[in-house]
Design a protein around this motif. Structure first.
Motif, PDB file in Angstrom:
ATOM      1  N   MET A 211       0.810  -1.250  -0.017  1.00 25.85           N
ATOM      2  CA  MET A 211      -0.103   0.026  -0.086  1.00 25.85           C
ATOM      3  C   MET A 211       0.749   1.154  -0.052  1.00 25.85           C
ATOM      4  SD  MET A 211      -1.461   0.283   3.755  1.00 25.85           S
ATOM      5  CE  MET A 211      -2.593  -0.766   3.552  1.00 25.85           C
ATOM      6  N   GLU A 212       0.108   2.440  -0.182  1.00 25.42           N
ATOM      7  CA  GLU A 212       0.768   3.783  -0.295  1.00 25.42           C
ATOM      8  C   GLU A 212       1.675   3.938   1.157  1.00 25.42           C
ATOM      9  OE1 GLU A 212       1.096   5.334  -3.076  1.00 25.42           O
ATOM     10  OE2 GLU A 212      -0.427   4.429  -4.443  1.00 25.42           O
ATOM     11  N   PHE A 213       2.821   4.586   1.059  1.00 25.62           N
ATOM     12  CA  PHE A 213       3.446   5.008   1.814  1.00 25.62           C
ATOM     13  C   PHE A 213       2.878   5.829   3.256  1.00 25.62           C
ATOM     14  CE2 PHE A 213       6.572   7.340   4.677  1.00 25.62           C
ATOM     15  CZ  PHE A 213       7.431   6.393   5.046  1.00 25.62           C
ATOM     16  N   GLY A 214       2.009   6.731   2.494  1.00 30.40           N
ATOM     17  CA  GLY A 214       1.503   7.751   3.516  1.00 30.40           C
ATOM     18  C   GLY A 214       0.022   7.083   4.355  1.00 30.40           C
ATOM     19  N   ALA A 218      -1.618   4.704   9.375  1.00 33.56           N
ATOM     20  CA  ALA A 218      -3.096   4.855   9.552  1.00 33.56           C
ATOM     21  C   ALA A 218      -3.634   3.339   9.357  1.00 33.56           C
ATOM     22  CB  ALA A 218      -3.748   5.506   8.483  1.00 33.56           C
ATOM     23  N   ALA A 219      -3.199   2.447   8.532  1.00 33.72           N
ATOM     24  CA  ALA A 219      -3.497   1.148   8.466  1.00 33.72           C
ATOM     25  C   ALA A 219      -3.092   0.124   9.723  1.00 33.72           C
ATOM     26  CB  ALA A 219      -3.052   0.522   7.260  1.00 33.72           C
ATOM     27  N   LEU A 220      -2.037   0.715   9.951  1.00 30.91           N
ATOM     28  CA  LEU A 220      -1.588  -0.117  11.334  1.00 30.91           C
ATOM     29  C   LEU A 220      -2.185   0.437  12.735  1.00 30.91           C
ATOM     30  CD1 LEU A 220       0.502  -2.128  12.442  1.00 30.91           C
ATOM     31  CD2 LEU A 220       2.045   0.053  12.979  1.00 30.91           C
ATOM     32  N   ALA A 221      -2.683   1.735  12.771  1.00 32.71           N
ATOM     33  CA  ALA A 221      -3.243   2.363  13.798  1.00 32.71           C
ATOM     34  C   ALA A 221      -4.825   1.417  13.738  1.00 32.71           C
ATOM     35  CB  ALA A 221      -3.336   3.629  13.692  1.00 32.71           C
ATOM     36  N   GLY A 222      -5.420   1.386  12.556  1.00 36.21           N
ATOM     37  CA  GLY A 222      -6.677   0.670  12.415  1.00 36.21           C
ATOM     38  C   GLY A 222      -6.913  -0.829  12.399  1.00 36.21           C
ATOM     39  N   HIS A 223      -5.706  -1.299  12.700  1.00 37.74           N
ATOM     40  CA  HIS A 223      -5.705  -2.923  13.168  1.00 37.74           C
ATOM     41  C   HIS A 223      -5.731  -3.550  11.430  1.00 37.74           C
ATOM     42  CE1 HIS A 223      -5.676  -2.919  17.710  1.00 37.74           C
ATOM     43  NE2 HIS A 223      -6.710  -1.957  17.243  1.00 37.74           N
ATOM     44  N   LYS A 224      -5.471  -2.795  10.237  1.00 36.18           N
ATOM     45  CA  LYS A 224      -5.318  -3.506   9.134  1.00 36.18           C
ATOM     46  C   LYS A 224      -4.152  -3.962   8.961  1.00 36.18           C
ATOM     47  CE  LYS A 224      -9.296  -2.291   7.505  1.00 36.18           C
ATOM     48  NZ  LYS A 224     -10.485  -3.614   7.416  1.00 36.18           N
ATOM     49  N   PHE A 360     -14.668  -0.861   8.208  1.00 37.28           N
ATOM     50  CA  PHE A 360     -14.097  -2.233   8.418  1.00 37.28           C
ATOM     51  C   PHE A 360     -12.774  -2.368   9.139  1.00 37.28           C
ATOM     52  CE2 PHE A 360     -16.959  -2.910   4.474  1.00 37.28           C
ATOM     53  CZ  PHE A 360     -17.799  -3.919   5.281  1.00 37.28           C
ATOM     54  N   ALA A 361     -12.897  -1.371   9.987  1.00 40.90           N
ATOM     55  CA  ALA A 361     -11.594  -0.995  10.566  1.00 40.90           C
ATOM     56  C   ALA A 361     -11.190  -2.281  11.556  1.00 40.90           C
ATOM     57  CB  ALA A 361     -11.768   0.205  11.708  1.00 40.90           C
ATOM     58  N   SER A 362     -12.163  -2.971  11.901  1.00 38.96           N
ATOM     59  CA  SER A 362     -11.980  -4.191  12.918  1.00 38.96           C
ATOM     60  C   SER A 362     -11.996  -5.486  12.257  1.00 38.96           C
ATOM     61  CB  SER A 362     -12.505  -4.105  14.418  1.00 38.96           C
ATOM     62  OG  SER A 362     -14.031  -3.828  14.131  1.00 38.96           O
TER      63      SER A 362
END
Length: 501
Positions: A211-214, A218-224, A360-362
């Motif tokens: 995925m895009e660097f930026g 946010a994906a890590l914080a959202g448990h993706k 669908f964060a979780s």
């Protein structure tokens, strides 16, 4: 006296400008980093390079790009004067192309670490123990020698693989060697080997999310994601959102530019090939070499799947919203009106990101399904209004006549109103359909490898600005043209005037 002086001053200014240009651009040549103060500097969005450029070069124009390949393209096409990136990746680019050179020495040094969710202390401790172990037994030194010093381009054969619950690992596939790159449709590099060995250590299989660097933090914080393996510098701001492992490498960041713009760097030694030989070379490097056609084929299939299923879902959803919108009850019509207003006023990229990172964060859901839902919801809002316009375009007298002849309201709609509605709306429906196909090019923001993402990966390896973009444009045209022909065939079948002929 002032009037005749103005042309003289203008001529002097033009002469000085021409003189600067004539002396091989020496008036604007770059020698050290201080020469970047009033230049256009390309950086990777969300990187420490961006923060450094903004802080150290306040008079410069900082251009933010989503990928490394876009940065290189900006430099080669003259959209940027210089760029800032990490030394190790730059050395790989410069081995592949002699067009670039460094502007001065290292700007700053930062430690690189693996990022984890702040609440996942157990996984973080496990990685730190793993890192300590491979440093003790010599595995780490062997990895450094192989990737950093010898410039390896193949993954070593590991004797085992983790078999437990998958670890979702965020990466950027066009980051570049020695850290991460896609070769022959397979990820290789120092960080990839590090992750594979960590999977063996903790008996977990590794699933990479490109995925895009930026978007990765946010994906890590959202448990993706469970962790981020893209080379990530440790900063105080990032520490507020993620937990960092012990550093696994230190990297220098430098400014670089085209050699023709660097004082004393000389010129690129590559000769300009003829058009046809250049085209043949581009085809070989972008399609055949390292079996890159597999990337294109996978991206092509993903684009078609998202387009077709989003259209089917959006059409059914649009029919339901249209029914509610035309209902006499305000309990049905009011929500439908609100849905149409919100979805038509929300950019589809924002909708895509909201559904993936918030709704669908979780939930561990395939991002392709998220793309189908997002594009289908957007398509449904537009088709609902298209359907309503088509239905209202059929004279009410025809419905009344059908009922007077003994038809039910349902049979009247399906046998009299619907065929006429379909014939009326198909031209507009086709346009919305093709717009949806083209909009799918943004799915790379949620780690879907479509045609556009495949193009980015190829450009990061070949440094070819022309061929991958034109190739993808042609493929999008072929998809759209094929679907348009199918819709045209359906339009002919529903046109009773053509059938009667």
């Amino acid at each position: 006296m002032n009037t005749p002086m103005r042309p003289t001053i203008l001529l002097i200014y033009l002469a000085l400008l021409l003189l600067c240009t004539a002396v091989d651009g020496s008036c604007s040549m770059l020698a050290t980093a201080s020469d970047l103060q009033d230049k256009r500097i390309a950086v990777l969005q969300g990187s420490t390079h961006e923060a450094y450029a903004v802080r150290q070069f306040p008079r410069a124009t900082v251009l933010q790009y989503k990928s490394v390949s876009d940065m290189l393209l900006a430099l080669k096409s003259g959209k940027a004067d210089a760029a800032i990136y990490s030394r190790d990746e730059l050395m790989e680019y410069m081995r592949a192309s002699d067009e670039f050179g460094f502007v001065g020495g290292p700007l700053y040094r930062t430690p690189l670490s693996i990022a984890f969710h702040q609440q996942d202390a157990g996984l973080l401790l496990s990685f730190n123990r793993f890192l300590q172990q491979i440093r003790t037994d010599g595995t780490y030194d062997g990895m450094l020698k192989r990737w950093m010093q010898q410039g390896a381009a193949e993954m070593p054969k590991l004797t085992a693989a983790g078999a437990g619950k998958p670890l979702m690992v965020g990466i950027l596939s066009d980051n570049g060697l020695p850290f991460i790159v896609m070769k022959e449709n397979r990820l290789i590099g120092f960080n990839i080997e590090l992750m594979e060995r960590f999977g063996i250590f903790c008996n977990r299989s590794i699933q990479y999310v490109d995925m895009e660097f930026g978007s990765q933090i946010a994906a890590l914080a959202g448990h993706k994601l469970d962790l981020i393996a893209t080379p990530l510098a440790v900063t105080e701001e990032r520490k507020k959102r993620v937990a960092f492992s012990d550093p696994y490498y230190n990297v220098d960041s430098l400014a670089f530019a085209l050699k023709k713009n660097i004082a004393g760097a000389g010129r690129s030694s590559s000769d300009t090939p003829s058009f046809f030989s250049g085209l043949a070379g581009s085809f070989q490097s972008n399609i055949i070499q390292e079996r890159r056609y597999l990337l294109i084929w996978d991206g092509f299939k993903t684009t078609v799947i998202i387009s077709v299923f989003a259209t089917l879902f959006g059409t059914l959803l649009g029919a339901l919203i249209c029914f509610m919108r035309m209902a006499k009850s305000r309990l049905l019509s009011a929500p439908a009106r609100l849905y149409i207003a919100i979805l038509r006023g929300t950019p589809v990229l924002v909708l895509l990101m909201l559904i993936f990172y918030v709704v669908f964060a979780s939930v561990n859901i395939n991002p392709v399904i998220v793309a189908v839902i997002a594009f289908g919801m957007n398509f449904g809002a537009y088709t609902a209004e298209i359907f309503r316009t088509g239905i209202e375009g059929v004279e009410k007298g025809q419905t009344e006549a059908g009922i007077s002849l003994g038809f039910t309201r349902t049979s009247t709609f399906f046998q009299i109103v619907l065929p006429q509605m379909v014939r009326r709306i198909l031209p507009v429906y086709k346009g919305e359909f093709i717009s949806l196909v083209k909009m799918t090019s943004i799915v790379g923001y949620i780690a879907v490898q479509d045609l556009t993402k495949a193009s980015d990966i190829i450009r990061s390896r070949t440094f070819d600005a022309f061929f991958p973009l034109v190739m993808v444009a042609i493929l999008y045209f072929l998809i759209s043209w094929t679907l348009m022909q199918a819709m045209g065939w359906l339009e002919q079948k529903t046109d009773r005037r053509r059938v009667l002929r």
